[in-house]
Write an enzyme that holds these catalytic residues in place. Sequence first.
Site, short mmCIF file in Angstrom:
data_model
loop_
_atom_site.label_atom_id
_atom_site.label_comp_id
_atom_site.label_asym_id
_atom_site.label_seq_id
_atom_site.Cartn_x
_atom_site.Cartn_y
_atom_site.Cartn_z
N LYS A 228 0.84 -1.19 0.00
CA LYS A 228 0.00 0.00 0.00
C LYS A 228 0.88 1.26 0.00
O LYS A 228 1.88 1.32 0.73
CB LYS A 228 -0.92 -0.03 1.22
CG LYS A 228 -1.93 1.11 1.29
CD LYS A 228 -2.84 0.92 2.49
CE LYS A 228 -3.89 2.03 2.59
NZ LYS A 228 -4.79 1.83 3.74
N SER B 144 -9.36 2.16 2.41
CA SER B 144 -8.38 2.83 1.58
C SER B 144 -7.33 1.89 0.98
O SER B 144 -6.54 2.30 0.14
CB SER B 144 -7.67 3.92 2.39
OG SER B 144 -6.93 3.35 3.47
N SER C 69 -10.11 0.13 6.62
CA SER C 69 -9.44 0.22 5.32
C SER C 69 -8.86 -1.07 4.79
O SER C 69 -8.46 -1.13 3.63
CB SER C 69 -8.35 1.29 5.37
OG SER C 69 -8.91 2.57 5.50
#
Length: 447
Positions: free
Chosen positions: A78, A152, A176
């Site tokens: 990420k 996210s 997320s």
Amino acid sequence: MTTWAGRTAAEISAAVREKRVTPREVAAEHLARIERLDGRVGAFRTVRAEAALAEADEVAARGDFDRLPLAGVPVAVKDNLAVRGESTRVGSAATPDTPADRDHVTVARLRAAGAVVVGLTNVPELCVFGTTDGVLGTARNPWDPTRSAGGSSGGSAAAVAAGMVPIALGNDGMGSLRIPAANCGLVTIKPGHGVVPTGAGDGGWFGLSENGPLATTVEDARLMLSVLADDEPALRSEPGPLRVAVSLRSPVAGVTISRPYAAAAREAAGVLMKAGHQVRRADPPYPMSLATTSLAHWTAGTAADAQHLDPRLLTRRTRVHARLGRPLMGRVRSGAAREQLRRRLEPFFGEYDVLLTPALARRSPKAAPWHERGWLSNVLANTNYSPLTPPWNLTGWPAMSVPCGTLPSGAPCAVQLVGRPGTEYQLLEVAQQLQERNPWRRTAPMN
């Protein structure tokens, strides 16, 4: 010829250790799949093709394959976690395009275990919202590209669901990991506080955010969690009869759970009942103040992340979010509201070992430029589809998303499992029972 894209991390690492395939061959095949598919999916902000092949050769040159639980396994990271030699943009034009001089500790642990970092994945700006779109890219759900992958950690989830990597690293501050995993049919676990290193200072949303794995199987999630936590690989241990509470109630007043997600929770409850657990309907005593407590922490965390960035380079929704959170930072930093919530919910988890809920209230919003829309429309869209995840960041307790059932569109549906502190591996065992008795397809049917 054996195809390695779409295989699990456990299968790949075993094959590399047994010298049935080289790390370079595995990396090359996954890089080719990324090149073929990512134009439609939008999982990656940057792909490290040459660097990944060089890293694969370095893994091959090591003589300790038997001590590498992720030998030659491609992994995506990420884009809010530092990868040596790459910039960390966190989905924003306001962040510097400066290469990191060292890996985040979780990335370092993955590499030490033999994993090969193939790229950094798209996130919404500053990882604020539950849809992954912004000036640096939009991540779509490989099962239904008209829908957002969620956020996210949306790019990481999309990469795994499309078979571009077998596992990916993400993090979870208000859901997320669990939100995109639920959308994309993956297994994830947000570990409890202190199990996996997070980082220092306010960048972890005042202790709400935890790093964790995204995988297609419980086995891979368990394997990756043990690496991230620097534990010995956890052995399977069938749990005895557990007391499981099933709740279909949204923690946020006024938000209803749609029929497919309620049905998924009921189906999972039936599976666990047949597995010998004591299952009954029971709702946690969520306080009426939970929505405002969640919003305060959500906005304050963003304010902390944005305080050293040029606001003129942030999107409007992020600027508003940060501005609302700025005066709340001191109150949030004290942790008083979180401690009050823990005290309220602890008796419930004295009566039950596991809480089973729907993972989401409804499917993800359309894959659209949400970053160009107003703050309120983003907050309402997020709250209406993902109200069930934030309480467990506020408490700091472990929580999972596990596939169960399908939506009318054919995309995956999912449930959430929540446990007391220290029960990460117990939750994984329960998830394993769900997977074995209600198997799901590993990856989206993309060519």
